[in-house]
Design a protein around this motif. Sequence first.
Motif, mmCIF file in Angstrom:
data_model
loop_
_atom_site.group_PDB
_atom_site.id
_atom_site.type_symbol
_atom_site.label_atom_id
_atom_site.label_comp_id
_atom_site.label_asym_id
_atom_site.label_seq_id
_atom_site.Cartn_x
_atom_site.Cartn_y
_atom_site.Cartn_z
ATOM 1 N N SER A 180 0.435 -1.385 0.480
ATOM 2 C CA SER A 180 0.028 0.137 -0.416
ATOM 3 C C SER A 180 0.434 1.053 -0.085
ATOM 4 O O SER A 180 2.078 0.939 0.169
ATOM 5 N N ASN A 181 -0.052 2.551 0.316
ATOM 6 C CA ASN A 181 1.217 3.868 0.382
ATOM 7 C C ASN A 181 1.718 3.252 1.144
ATOM 8 O O ASN A 181 3.148 4.773 1.181
ATOM 9 N N ALA A 247 -1.192 14.884 -10.925
ATOM 10 C CA ALA A 247 -1.284 14.244 -9.911
ATOM 11 C C ALA A 247 0.003 14.074 -10.208
ATOM 12 O O ALA A 247 1.006 13.148 -11.088
ATOM 13 N N GLU A 248 1.369 13.393 -9.012
ATOM 14 C CA GLU A 248 2.357 12.990 -9.000
ATOM 15 C C GLU A 248 1.897 11.177 -8.350
ATOM 16 O O GLU A 248 1.060 11.179 -7.264
ATOM 17 N N ILE A 268 2.627 4.120 -5.104
ATOM 18 C CA ILE A 268 1.603 5.716 -4.037
ATOM 19 C C ILE A 268 1.332 6.814 -5.187
ATOM 20 O O ILE A 268 1.865 6.819 -5.708
ATOM 21 N N TYR A 269 -0.058 6.416 -4.135
ATOM 22 C CA TYR A 269 -0.869 7.754 -5.291
ATOM 23 C C TYR A 269 -1.755 8.979 -3.771
ATOM 24 O O TYR A 269 -2.716 7.439 -3.012
ATOM 25 N N ASP A 270 -1.281 10.108 -3.221
ATOM 26 C CA ASP A 270 -2.103 10.380 -2.751
ATOM 27 C C ASP A 270 -3.473 10.345 -2.185
ATOM 28 O O ASP A 270 -5.005 9.905 -1.104
ATOM 29 N N GLY A 271 -4.521 10.636 -3.815
ATOM 30 C CA GLY A 271 -5.766 9.647 -4.022
ATOM 31 C C GLY A 271 -6.769 8.803 -3.560
ATOM 32 O O GLY A 271 -7.475 8.798 -3.666
#
Length: 272
Positions: A180-181, A247-248, A268-271
Amino acid sequence: MAKRRKKTGTELTTENELLKLKMMAEFGGDFAGSEHLPPEVEHIFLKQISRFHQLHEKAGMVTIYNFIGAPLYNHVHDLSEKEIKKELKKLLNLLRKKGIVVETLSGVGDKEMYRFVTEEIFRQEIQNVRMPNWTIHMLYEEFHPSDEFDIKNQCGTALAFLFDKSFITADFVFLDEMKSNLGLGIEKEELIEKIDTFKLGYNQMQFVGAQFKSVEMDDDNNTAHVSVLADFRTQTQKGKRFKNETAEVDFKLVKEPNTQYWMIEQMIYDGL
């Protein structure tokens, strides 16, 4: 002259089954066909396959250079950049006319592509079979695998799945056991569910492209870390204007030892 009676669907189906059995006995393999294919269409297809196999068995081997007629050409070092571009186009068109398509997915330059065609493709041997509508495809990347290209391709597929609602699935680029992130273990199916839920928040999403900030591989070329800026468009409700977004997204990939395929272990994506 008596008019030839058109065969019924049942008769064609029976003849197709007999033809499949005959082809399996002569050439091996499975010719199961499709139950959704009309009998007359399947009959034409089976006849073409049978003819191809017959020609295939009788044909000898020939170099691609001789297959296309042994055209005159200059060595890559004897041509200027402008001449290379022109001569490469001529050779690729000639190959295409003879049923051989040579392409590159990673954007190889004209000089290297000309060298590849004249020094490698021309020496490849194929069976001397000529049939209309049969094409041989040859990719530069199949002869010269590129870790960086494969890594970018896998990441690009994952980004299209993440940011485009028309892209149905990309489960083939993810490992079964992912992270996961936060670096915790997560099943591939759980990640895909998270992505599907994320996309449900928009009426439309369209992936535009990717800007790769960095691609770093370890010394053994078995793991890679990638940082990407993804450009996409979103529409929250039908009829609303689209919004351009960036998006990064960071990736960790591993190369599977058996297949040598790069697979995504972490996205890894904050969204999400």
